[in-house]
Write a protein that holds these residues in place. Structure first.
Motif, mmCIF file in Angstrom:
data_model
loop_
_atom_site.group_PDB
_atom_site.id
_atom_site.type_symbol
_atom_site.label_atom_id
_atom_site.label_comp_id
_atom_site.label_asym_id
_atom_site.label_seq_id
_atom_site.Cartn_x
_atom_site.Cartn_y
_atom_site.Cartn_z
ATOM 1 N N MET A 1 -14.214 -21.752 34.168
ATOM 2 C CA MET A 1 -14.547 -22.412 32.912
ATOM 3 C C MET A 1 -15.432 -21.495 32.071
ATOM 4 S SD MET A 1 -16.647 -25.932 32.159
ATOM 5 C CE MET A 1 -15.411 -26.951 32.909
ATOM 6 N N LYS A 2 -15.122 -21.414 30.784
ATOM 7 C CA LYS A 2 -15.926 -20.610 29.859
ATOM 8 C C LYS A 2 -16.937 -21.513 29.156
ATOM 9 C CE LYS A 2 -12.601 -16.945 28.954
ATOM 10 N NZ LYS A 2 -11.955 -16.131 27.928
ATOM 11 N N VAL A 3 -18.212 -21.178 29.315
ATOM 12 C CA VAL A 3 -19.283 -22.015 28.781
ATOM 13 C C VAL A 3 -20.148 -21.205 27.827
ATOM 14 C CG1 VAL A 3 -21.342 -23.361 29.353
ATOM 15 C CG2 VAL A 3 -19.345 -23.426 30.879
ATOM 16 N N GLY A 4 -20.349 -21.733 26.618
ATOM 17 C CA GLY A 4 -21.263 -21.127 25.664
ATOM 18 C C GLY A 4 -22.619 -21.800 25.773
ATOM 19 N N LEU A 5 -23.675 -21.014 25.838
ATOM 20 C CA LEU A 5 -25.032 -21.553 25.949
ATOM 21 C C LEU A 5 -25.713 -21.479 24.591
ATOM 22 C CD1 LEU A 5 -26.055 -19.760 29.260
ATOM 23 C CD2 LEU A 5 -25.185 -22.110 29.004
ATOM 24 N N TYR A 6 -26.125 -22.623 24.099
ATOM 25 C CA TYR A 6 -26.779 -22.737 22.797
ATOM 26 C C TYR A 6 -28.217 -23.173 23.070
ATOM 27 C CZ TYR A 6 -27.051 -24.245 17.813
ATOM 28 O OH TYR A 6 -27.378 -24.409 16.487
ATOM 29 N N PHE A 7 -29.154 -22.227 23.004
ATOM 30 C CA PHE A 7 -30.551 -22.493 23.325
ATOM 31 C C PHE A 7 -31.297 -23.003 22.096
ATOM 32 C CE2 PHE A 7 -29.175 -19.452 26.457
ATOM 33 C CZ PHE A 7 -29.882 -19.764 27.608
ATOM 34 N N GLY A 8 -32.263 -23.898 22.325
ATOM 35 C CA GLY A 8 -33.095 -24.354 21.226
ATOM 36 C C GLY A 8 -34.149 -25.337 21.689
ATOM 37 N N THR A 9 -35.163 -25.533 20.845
ATOM 38 C CA THR A 9 -36.146 -26.569 21.158
ATOM 39 C C THR A 9 -35.572 -27.937 20.796
ATOM 40 O OG1 THR A 9 -37.199 -26.241 19.011
ATOM 41 C CG2 THR A 9 -38.194 -25.120 20.897
ATOM 42 N N PHE A 10 -34.644 -27.979 19.830
ATOM 43 C CA PHE A 10 -34.006 -29.227 19.402
ATOM 44 C C PHE A 10 -35.077 -30.304 19.146
ATOM 45 C CE2 PHE A 10 -30.756 -27.068 22.091
ATOM 46 C CZ PHE A 10 -29.898 -26.726 21.065
ATOM 47 N N ASN A 11 -35.965 -29.976 18.196
ATOM 48 C CA ASN A 11 -37.140 -30.805 17.932
ATOM 49 C C ASN A 11 -37.176 -31.286 16.478
ATOM 50 O OD1 ASN A 11 -39.697 -31.966 18.535
ATOM 51 N ND2 ASN A 11 -40.712 -30.219 17.608
ATOM 52 N N PRO A 12 -36.243 -32.147 16.044
ATOM 53 C CA PRO A 12 -35.179 -32.805 16.805
ATOM 54 C C PRO A 12 -33.842 -32.078 16.636
ATOM 55 C CG PRO A 12 -35.374 -33.875 14.680
ATOM 56 C CD PRO A 12 -36.392 -32.749 14.692
ATOM 57 N N ILE A 13 -32.884 -32.439 17.488
ATOM 58 C CA ILE A 13 -31.511 -31.978 17.274
ATOM 59 C C ILE A 13 -31.019 -32.629 15.981
ATOM 60 C CG2 ILE A 13 -30.561 -33.831 18.735
ATOM 61 C CD1 ILE A 13 -28.321 -31.782 19.517
ATOM 62 N N HIS A 14 -30.280 -31.877 15.165
ATOM 63 C CA HIS A 14 -29.815 -32.427 13.884
ATOM 64 C C HIS A 14 -28.334 -32.115 13.668
ATOM 65 C CE1 HIS A 14 -30.134 -28.349 12.352
ATOM 66 N NE2 HIS A 14 -31.429 -28.315 12.620
ATOM 67 N N ALA A 15 -27.810 -32.580 12.542
ATOM 68 C CA ALA A 15 -26.381 -32.428 12.235
ATOM 69 C C ALA A 15 -25.957 -30.961 12.238
ATOM 70 C CB ALA A 15 -26.070 -33.060 10.882
ATOM 71 N N GLY A 16 -26.826 -30.069 11.778
ATOM 72 C CA GLY A 16 -26.497 -28.640 11.763
ATOM 73 C C GLY A 16 -26.243 -28.097 13.160
ATOM 74 N N HIS A 17 -27.073 -28.483 14.129
ATOM 75 C CA HIS A 17 -26.868 -28.054 15.518
ATOM 76 C C HIS A 17 -25.496 -28.514 16.015
ATOM 77 C CE1 HIS A 17 -31.488 -28.269 15.861
ATOM 78 N NE2 HIS A 17 -31.158 -26.989 15.877
ATOM 79 N N LEU A 18 -25.163 -29.778 15.724
ATOM 80 C CA LEU A 18 -23.885 -30.323 16.188
ATOM 81 C C LEU A 18 -22.703 -29.631 15.526
ATOM 82 C CD1 LEU A 18 -24.346 -34.197 16.432
ATOM 83 C CD2 LEU A 18 -24.150 -32.539 18.288
ATOM 84 N N ILE A 19 -22.830 -29.337 14.243
ATOM 85 C CA ILE A 19 -21.741 -28.672 13.520
ATOM 86 C C ILE A 19 -21.470 -27.298 14.144
ATOM 87 C CG2 ILE A 19 -21.104 -27.584 11.323
ATOM 88 C CD1 ILE A 19 -22.617 -29.992 9.958
ATOM 89 N N ILE A 20 -22.532 -26.532 14.398
ATOM 90 C CA ILE A 20 -22.371 -25.199 14.993
ATOM 91 C C ILE A 20 -21.809 -25.306 16.413
ATOM 92 C CG2 ILE A 20 -23.630 -23.177 15.861
ATOM 93 C CD1 ILE A 20 -23.289 -23.145 12.838
ATOM 94 N N ALA A 21 -22.407 -26.170 17.245
ATOM 95 C CA ALA A 21 -21.966 -26.295 18.637
ATOM 96 C C ALA A 21 -20.505 -26.727 18.714
ATOM 97 C CB ALA A 21 -22.855 -27.284 19.381
ATOM 98 N N ASN A 22 -20.128 -27.719 17.906
ATOM 99 C CA ASN A 22 -18.750 -28.206 17.921
ATOM 100 C C ASN A 22 -17.782 -27.145 17.399
ATOM 101 O OD1 ASN A 22 -16.914 -30.618 18.277
ATOM 102 N ND2 ASN A 22 -16.495 -30.072 16.149
ATOM 103 N N HIS A 23 -18.194 -26.412 16.352
ATOM 104 C CA HIS A 23 -17.339 -25.349 15.812
ATOM 105 C C HIS A 23 -17.071 -24.292 16.895
ATOM 106 C CE1 HIS A 23 -15.587 -23.059 12.436
ATOM 107 N NE2 HIS A 23 -15.962 -22.012 13.146
ATOM 108 N N MET A 24 -18.115 -23.904 17.617
ATOM 109 C CA MET A 24 -17.959 -22.901 18.678
ATOM 110 C C MET A 24 -17.043 -23.421 19.792
ATOM 111 S SD MET A 24 -19.466 -20.181 17.788
ATOM 112 C CE MET A 24 -20.849 -19.418 16.953
ATOM 113 N N ALA A 25 -17.165 -24.700 20.117
ATOM 114 C CA ALA A 25 -16.322 -25.281 21.166
ATOM 115 C C ALA A 25 -14.858 -25.363 20.732
ATOM 116 C CB ALA A 25 -16.838 -26.673 21.546
#
Length: 194
Positions: free
Chosen positions: A1-25
């Protein structure tokens, strides 16, 4: 399985984080993206940083409806201060059949040559880079031409957790910038209000 690691404090996690993570997936060869919550450094006083548990819970709430996105607390159990090269080695040992890559913004790519054992990271792991608006072009030659660096034509997101925290403190409505369950969690717990 190929896994991308997206590091962050996520303080808080927001729509931008989700957009990037989902785009990469969805638009790379990755099977999953793990959002790795960076633990609070016990040596640093960061009054605006919520506890590890709350930030992990928000990532869980934000990703539970996205099968390719997974929260990860892997760094909570590693010695501090932690280095990405150590996290990668630990993950490779724990999940020997997985192939781990890093996801980062262009701004982080500019400083990659300053990371502990960055050469080891580049020898063993691909790096998927998403664009940022304010990005100086000075990239270390070892990094700029490396075949393991993959620039991805992802949406440019200029939402920051700092902006969200400051806005909440000022009483502004930033609900559209957060996943709905994260917004409810923040409001319920009165996070970032002072």
């Amino acid at each position: 399985m190929k896994v991308g690691l997206y590091f962050g404090t996520f303080n808080p996690i927001h729509a931008g984080h989700l957009i990037i993570a989902n785009h990469m997936a969805e638009y790379t060869g990755l099977d999953q993206v793990w959002l790795v919550v960076t633990p609070h450094n016990p040596l640093k006083k960061k009054s605006t940083l919520l506890s590890d548990h709350h930030r992990l819970q928000m990532v869980f709430l934000a990703t539970e409806e996205y099968p390719k996105l997974k929260p990860s607390d892997i760094e909570f159990r590693l010695p501090q201060p932690n280095y990405t090269v150590h996290t990668l080695a630990h993950l490779q040992e724990k999940f020997p059949t997985h192939e781990f890559s890093l996801l980062m913004g262009e701004d982080n790519l500019n400083s990659l040559h300053k990371w502990k054992n960055y050469e080891v990271i580049l020898q063993n792991h691909d790096i998927y880079v998403y664009p940022r608006i304010n990005n100086p072009d000075e990239i270390h030659p070892d990094v700029a031409t490396n075949a393991r660096i993959h620039r991805i034509d992802a949406p440019v997101i200029e939402i920051s957790s700092t902006f969200i925290r400051n806005s909440i403190k000022e009483g502004k409505n930033v609900r559209p910038l957060l996943p709905e369950k994260v917004w409810q969690y923040v409001v319920h717990n009165l996070f970032y209000t002072r």
